[in-house]
Design a protein around this motif. Structure first.
Motif, PDB file in Angstrom:
ATOM      1  N   VAL A 268       0.821  -1.218   0.000  1.00 38.23           N
ATOM      2  CA  VAL A 268       0.000   0.000   0.000  1.00 38.23           C
ATOM      3  C   VAL A 268       0.856   1.269   0.000  1.00 38.23           C
ATOM      4  N   LYS A 269       2.194   1.118   0.142  1.00 40.01           N
ATOM      5  CA  LYS A 269       3.103   2.265   0.177  1.00 40.01           C
ATOM      6  C   LYS A 269       4.536   1.787   0.062  1.00 40.01           C
ATOM      7  N   PRO A 270       5.470   2.645  -0.413  1.00 33.21           N
ATOM      8  CA  PRO A 270       5.222   3.762  -1.326  1.00 33.21           C
ATOM      9  C   PRO A 270       5.183   3.214  -2.754  1.00 33.21           C
ATOM     10  N   GLY A 271       4.950   4.093  -3.733  1.00 33.10           N
ATOM     11  CA  GLY A 271       4.906   3.646  -5.116  1.00 33.10           C
ATOM     12  C   GLY A 271       4.109   4.603  -5.977  1.00 33.10           C
ATOM     13  N   LEU A 272       3.782   4.171  -7.183  1.00 34.11           N
ATOM     14  CA  LEU A 272       2.947   4.974  -8.078  1.00 34.11           C
ATOM     15  C   LEU A 272       1.509   4.910  -7.590  1.00 34.11           C
ATOM     16  N   ALA A 273       0.898   6.073  -7.402  1.00 35.09           N
ATOM     17  CA  ALA A 273      -0.447   6.131  -6.835  1.00 35.09           C
ATOM     18  C   ALA A 273      -1.443   5.288  -7.623  1.00 35.09           C
TER      19      ALA A 273
ATOM     20  N   ILE B  72      -3.289  -7.360   5.710  1.00 39.33           N
ATOM     21  CA  ILE B  72      -2.011  -6.859   6.217  1.00 39.33           C
ATOM     22  C   ILE B  72      -1.441  -5.862   5.206  1.00 39.33           C
ATOM     23  N   PRO B  73      -1.540  -4.555   5.480  1.00 33.82           N
ATOM     24  CA  PRO B  73      -0.934  -3.566   4.571  1.00 33.82           C
ATOM     25  C   PRO B  73       0.587  -3.610   4.674  1.00 33.82           C
ATOM     26  N   ILE B  74       1.262  -3.547   3.521  1.00 28.35           N
ATOM     27  CA  ILE B  74       2.709  -3.741   3.476  1.00 28.35           C
ATOM     28  C   ILE B  74       3.425  -2.504   2.944  1.00 28.35           C
ATOM     29  N   HIS B  75       4.529  -2.146   3.618  1.00 29.71           N
ATOM     30  CA  HIS B  75       5.447  -1.109   3.135  1.00 29.71           C
ATOM     31  C   HIS B  75       6.414  -1.787   2.170  1.00 29.71           C
ATOM     32  N   HIS B  76       6.436  -1.304   0.942  1.00 27.21           N
ATOM     33  CA  HIS B  76       7.215  -1.935  -0.122  1.00 27.21           C
ATOM     34  C   HIS B  76       8.688  -2.098   0.252  1.00 27.21           C
ATOM     35  N   MET B  77       9.286  -1.089   0.870  1.00 23.07           N
ATOM     36  CA  MET B  77      10.706  -1.151   1.200  1.00 23.07           C
ATOM     37  C   MET B  77      10.971  -2.089   2.379  1.00 23.07           C
TER      38      MET B  77
ATOM     39  N   GLU C 237      -0.356   5.115  -0.002  1.00 20.03           N
ATOM     40  CA  GLU C 237       0.498   6.270   0.244  1.00 20.03           C
ATOM     41  C   GLU C 237       1.657   6.263  -0.763  1.00 20.03           C
ATOM     42  N   PRO C 238       1.597   7.126  -1.796  1.00 15.96           N
ATOM     43  CA  PRO C 238       2.683   7.170  -2.787  1.00 15.96           C
ATOM     44  C   PRO C 238       4.048   7.467  -2.174  1.00 15.96           C
ATOM     45  N   ARG C 239       4.068   8.293  -1.129  1.00 13.53           N
ATOM     46  CA  ARG C 239       5.311   8.587  -0.413  1.00 13.53           C
ATOM     47  C   ARG C 239       5.176   8.138   1.030  1.00 13.53           C
ATOM     48  N   ALA C 240       6.160   7.395   1.486  1.00 14.81           N
ATOM     49  CA  ALA C 240       6.102   6.892   2.853  1.00 14.81           C
ATOM     50  C   ALA C 240       7.508   6.574   3.343  1.00 14.81           C
ATOM     51  N   PRO C 241       7.983   7.250   4.389  1.00 19.19           N
ATOM     52  CA  PRO C 241       9.332   6.980   4.909  1.00 19.19           C
ATOM     53  C   PRO C 241       9.395   5.595   5.538  1.00 19.19           C
ATOM     54  N   LEU C 242      10.591   5.058   5.611  1.00 21.85           N
ATOM     55  CA  LEU C 242      10.808   3.767   6.255  1.00 21.85           C
ATOM     56  C   LEU C 242      11.433   3.989   7.624  1.00 21.85           C
ATOM     57  N   GLY C 243      10.710   3.639   8.660  1.00 19.81           N
ATOM     58  CA  GLY C 243      11.245   3.685  10.015  1.00 19.81           C
ATOM     59  C   GLY C 243      11.484   5.076  10.558  1.00 19.81           C
ATOM     60  N   ILE C 244      12.395   5.151  11.539  1.00 19.30           N
ATOM     61  CA  ILE C 244      12.745   6.404  12.218  1.00 19.30           C
ATOM     62  C   ILE C 244      13.951   7.021  11.521  1.00 19.30           C
ATOM     63  N   ASP C 245      13.815   8.261  11.105  1.00 19.06           N
ATOM     64  CA  ASP C 245      14.879   8.942  10.364  1.00 19.06           C
ATOM     65  C   ASP C 245      15.933   9.487  11.331  1.00 19.06           C
ATOM     66  N   ILE C 246      17.143   8.899  11.288  1.00 19.63           N
ATOM     67  CA  ILE C 246      18.242   9.397  12.129  1.00 19.63           C
ATOM     68  C   ILE C 246      19.371   9.940  11.254  1.00 19.63           C
ATOM     69  N   SER C 247      19.019  10.358  10.033  1.00 23.72           N
ATOM     70  CA  SER C 247      20.042  10.841   9.098  1.00 23.72           C
ATOM     71  C   SER C 247      20.771  12.077   9.622  1.00 23.72           C
TER      72      SER C 247
END
Length: 414
Positions: free
Chosen positions: A112-117, A139-144, A383-393
């Motif tokens: 269901v995220k992320p990808g082409l809408a 079960i909705p899945i995050h592609h990454m 969700e076309p845009r969806a971050p993966l996890g907690i961003d600690i960049s």
């Protein structure tokens, strides 16, 4: 189904209990929970049935590559239409190959995220109808996340581990700490490496090259680079003054395009004609992309060890995504891993690209952990845009770790 779609339908059957992991307890087969995975995030329609032991009971895949090669890139409305025309046949073929019915499934997992809408919408709509009709958990899945966890289907790998995901649509470094627990170290600030290689291939008109007419852009670059001289051209590497784990490929692409224009002038040819030095250009481009990826991955390794996020000995680097199949890039990453006492693990090539197996396996992981298993699809959106996890960049950048020169670790040593 249209004639062209029918001609492109590819079905990959593995029969019952085709296990990708080393152990299978076939005597307990009928007591295992089964998950149907459905993938439509971009231009591949995939479905698969996987059980808790990592056995792929059946799968099917419809690849749109040949259609998009004709248009020079993915057109979202075309991808959407092909998904619509093929999703039911792909799902039914996966179920038929697995020998199970929807009634026997423990759940349905769908990207269901992320990808082409437009592409995500097709998979979600189909899955909603399926689970509501058969009263199955969803079960909705995050592609990454699915890409990152595929390695646990093929190898017995415990958390935590470092993940590099490189493809035509994504480029990121993260630490997998659990099934749904990721620390994002860095990602591309513009385009992905696969996208850049495809665009360079189009600018070089590689479809007209006799050796590359049926190849996707990135594959064509890799093929020609094997017999090219990478030292003919030297490209300035991106983000050399930024001590973080972010990636950038659009500036590099501009440098390459400018170099191609210059070479065309020198050879007196027009855009659309093949340069005599095209293999050398391909080799130089591939090398620049490889060095950029490896430098950022090196910093991620050093950051994780310094901050005790990964063990200082026998840590693991997992590399997945379509670009992970590039053997030149993989060789550089292997030497980087060897020099830093990391094991390098990659899923088999067919599981590096988008597929239903990884979605079904991510569903199994979440089902076992009791994470994100829904009994109602109300309110679920793609969700076309969806971050993966907690961003600690930012924390990575604050550490400002200097990466030793790659020559010191002989990253391309034979």
């Amino acid at each position: 189904m249209s004639r062209i779609a029918k001609s492109l339908l590819q079905s990959v059957k593995h029969g019952r209990a085709a296990c990708l992991r080393s152990s299978s307890h076939s005597g307990k087969q009928r007591f295992r929970r089964l998950v149907l995975g459905i993938e439509t995030s971009c231009d591949d329609t995939g479905a698969a049935v996987v059980d808790e032991a990592g056995c792929v009971l059946g799968e099917a895949l419809h690849c749109q590559k040949d259609v998009h090669l004709q248009t020079g890139g993915i057109i979202p409305v075309v991808a959407q239409q092909l998904h619509r025309e093929n999703i039911d046949q792909v799902v039914q073929e996966a179920l038929r190959a697995s020998g199970v019915s929807v009634a026997e499934l423990a759940a349905v997992a769908t990207t269901v995220k992320p990808g082409l809408a437009l592409s995500l919408g097709v998979g979600l709509q189909y899955s909603r109808s399926l689970v509501n009709r058969h009263q199955k958990p969803f079960i909705p899945i995050h592609h990454m996340e699915a890409h990152a966890l595929t390695i646990r289907l093929t190898h017995h790998l415990e958390f935590p581990f470092l993940v590099l995901l490189i493809s035509g649509g994504h480029c990121l470094l993260a630490v997998a700490q659990g099934v749904s627990n990721f620390l994002l170290l860095g990602q591309s600030i513009d385009i992905a490496p696969g996208d850049m290689l495809d665009k360079v291939a189009r600018r070089l008109s590689l479809k007209k090259h006799p050796e590359c007419q049926s190849m996707a852009g990135g594959k064509a670059i890799e093929h020609l680079a094997q017999t090219g001289n990478q030292e003919l051209l030297t490209f300035r590497l991106p983000m050399q003054h930024y001590r973080n784990c972010s990636f950038s490929f659009s500036g590099l692409q501009n440098l390459v395009n400018n170099a191609i224009v210059q070479k065309e002038k020198e050879e007196g040819i027009q855009e659309g004609e093949i340069l005599s030095c095209v293999k050398d250009v391909a080799a130089a481009v591939q090398h620049a992309v490889a060095v950029h990826i490896i430098q950022r991955t090196y910093r991620a390794m050093l950051f994780c060890i310094k901050n005790s996020i990964l063990p200082s000995k026998n840590a693991t680097l997992v590399v997945s995504g379509g670009v992970a199949s590039n053997q030149y890039i993989r060789k550089g990453l292997q030497n980087l891993a060897d020099a830093n006492d990391f094991a390098l693990l990659c899923p088999p090539p067919r599981l590096c690209t988008d597929n239903g197996v990884m979605i079904a396996w991510n569903g199994i992981e979440r089902l076992r952990a009791g994470l994100g298993v829904l009994h109602s699809t109300d309110g679920i959106r793609y969700e076309p845009r969806a971050p993966l996890g907690i961003d600690i960049s930012k924390r990575v950048e604050e550490d400002s770790i200097k990466v030793p020169k790659l020559k010191k670790i002989r990253w391309l040593a034979s």
